[in-house]
Design an enzyme around this catalytic site. Sequence first.
Site, short mmCIF file in Angstrom:
data_model
loop_
_atom_site.label_atom_id
_atom_site.label_comp_id
_atom_site.label_asym_id
_atom_site.label_seq_id
_atom_site.Cartn_x
_atom_site.Cartn_y
_atom_site.Cartn_z
N ASP A 84 10.56 -0.37 49.06
CA ASP A 84 9.80 -0.94 47.94
C ASP A 84 9.70 -2.47 48.12
OD1 ASP A 84 8.53 -0.97 45.46
OD2 ASP A 84 10.42 -1.10 44.34
N HIS A 85 8.51 -3.01 48.03
CA HIS A 85 8.29 -4.46 48.18
C HIS A 85 8.95 -5.04 49.42
CE1 HIS A 85 6.13 -5.04 44.46
NE2 HIS A 85 6.97 -4.20 43.90
N GLU A 135 -0.12 -4.37 49.34
CA GLU A 135 -0.30 -4.92 47.99
C GLU A 135 -1.28 -6.09 47.98
OE1 GLU A 135 3.15 -5.53 45.51
OE2 GLU A 135 2.21 -7.21 44.49
N GLY A 178 9.90 -4.42 34.95
CA GLY A 178 10.83 -4.59 33.83
C GLY A 178 10.14 -4.29 32.50
N HIS A 207 2.56 -0.15 39.84
CA HIS A 207 3.95 -0.61 39.75
C HIS A 207 4.28 -0.87 38.28
CE1 HIS A 207 5.24 -1.56 44.00
NE2 HIS A 207 4.01 -1.11 44.15
N GLY A 208 5.57 -1.13 38.01
CA GLY A 208 5.96 -1.49 36.65
C GLY A 208 5.75 -0.36 35.66
N GLY A 209 6.09 0.87 36.07
CA GLY A 209 5.85 2.06 35.23
C GLY A 209 6.66 2.09 33.94
N ASN A 231 11.47 2.13 37.75
CA ASN A 231 12.80 1.66 38.13
C ASN A 231 13.64 1.34 36.90
OD1 ASN A 231 15.02 0.57 39.38
ND2 ASN A 231 13.99 -1.18 40.27
N THR A 232 13.20 0.33 36.14
CA THR A 232 14.00 -0.15 35.00
C THR A 232 14.34 0.96 34.00
OG1 THR A 232 12.88 -2.27 35.25
CG2 THR A 232 14.08 -1.93 33.21
P1 13P Z 1 9.75 -1.00 36.58
O1 13P Z 1 11.13 -1.47 36.87
O2 13P Z 1 9.05 -1.84 35.58
O3 13P Z 1 9.73 0.45 36.20
O4 13P Z 1 8.90 -1.15 37.92
C1 13P Z 1 9.26 -0.42 39.06
C2 13P Z 1 8.45 -0.79 40.24
O5 13P Z 1 7.30 -1.12 40.15
C3 13P Z 1 9.09 -0.72 41.55
O6 13P Z 1 8.33 -1.32 42.55
#
Ligand code: 13P
Length: 287
Positions: A84-85, A135, A178, A207-209, A231-232
Amino acid sequence: MLVSAKDMLVKAKAGKYAVGQFNINNLEWTKAALLTAQECNSPIILGVSEGAGKYMTGFKTVAAMVKAMIEELNITVPVALHLDHGTYEGCYKCIEAGFSSIMFDGSHYPIEENVAKTKELVEVCANKGMSLEAEVGSIGGEEDGVIGKGECADPAECKQIADLGVTMLAAGIGNIHGKYPENWEGLSFETLDAIQKLTGDMPLVLHGGTGIPEDMIKKAISLGVAKINVNTECQLSFAAATRKYIEEGKDLSGKGFDPRKLLNPGFEAIKATIKEKMELFGSVGKA
Ligand code: 13P
């Protein structure tokens, strides 16, 4: 079964659902993700940030653990192990370690350099049968030290990168890693629509789900998003369940301090979050 993410994402894009990428941090996280995918008969992408890879002592440890766990747990659904990234150097480390997929995050480079480095990695991944995510337009917020300004991607630049032959494309559309702030303006569907029109069949990545409302997730999928990263939210579920266990004093009674017991509520909480997301993304039963 450890596979590249290509087939699962091509199918998801055509079938109008999304495959979840769930970031892993340790053995409990990995086991929770794999078992939930199997129970839901869903494909899954295990995301590993460079920070998490380092925490788990290195990408080789991660690859060995994931491969052995797939075998020992009899996981038959498609599993992609994905960086990831990734930095340019990190990508090569994961290729060598035996990952099945990588993300090269060249969004902070000038577009010419992002194109050049992505192009090189397209070739390397094609030779290895690996999938590659690129990206354009950075994702806002901070994840494991990777900080993004969160600007919306330029659709023309998206097309330029998609045309290089990447497997999937992450494009900034107002999304943030986050928790979302109170005054968040929401996803830019205008940008997403313009990107999908120019990139056609390319599976797009959101991303950022964490914390994106359900209706926005569904709309994003209808506009070509085929991979959603979470992730978060798993971290928050794990922390809340662990806190509850300790605050109820359960670690102080009997053998409640046994790490297998202490970590179990958090483990179950991650499983529940992943299941909920797989249902929302529509990937249940699509293995
Ligand atoms: P979140 O932590 O906001 O769910 O984002 C996860 C993400 O995009 C991992 O690359």
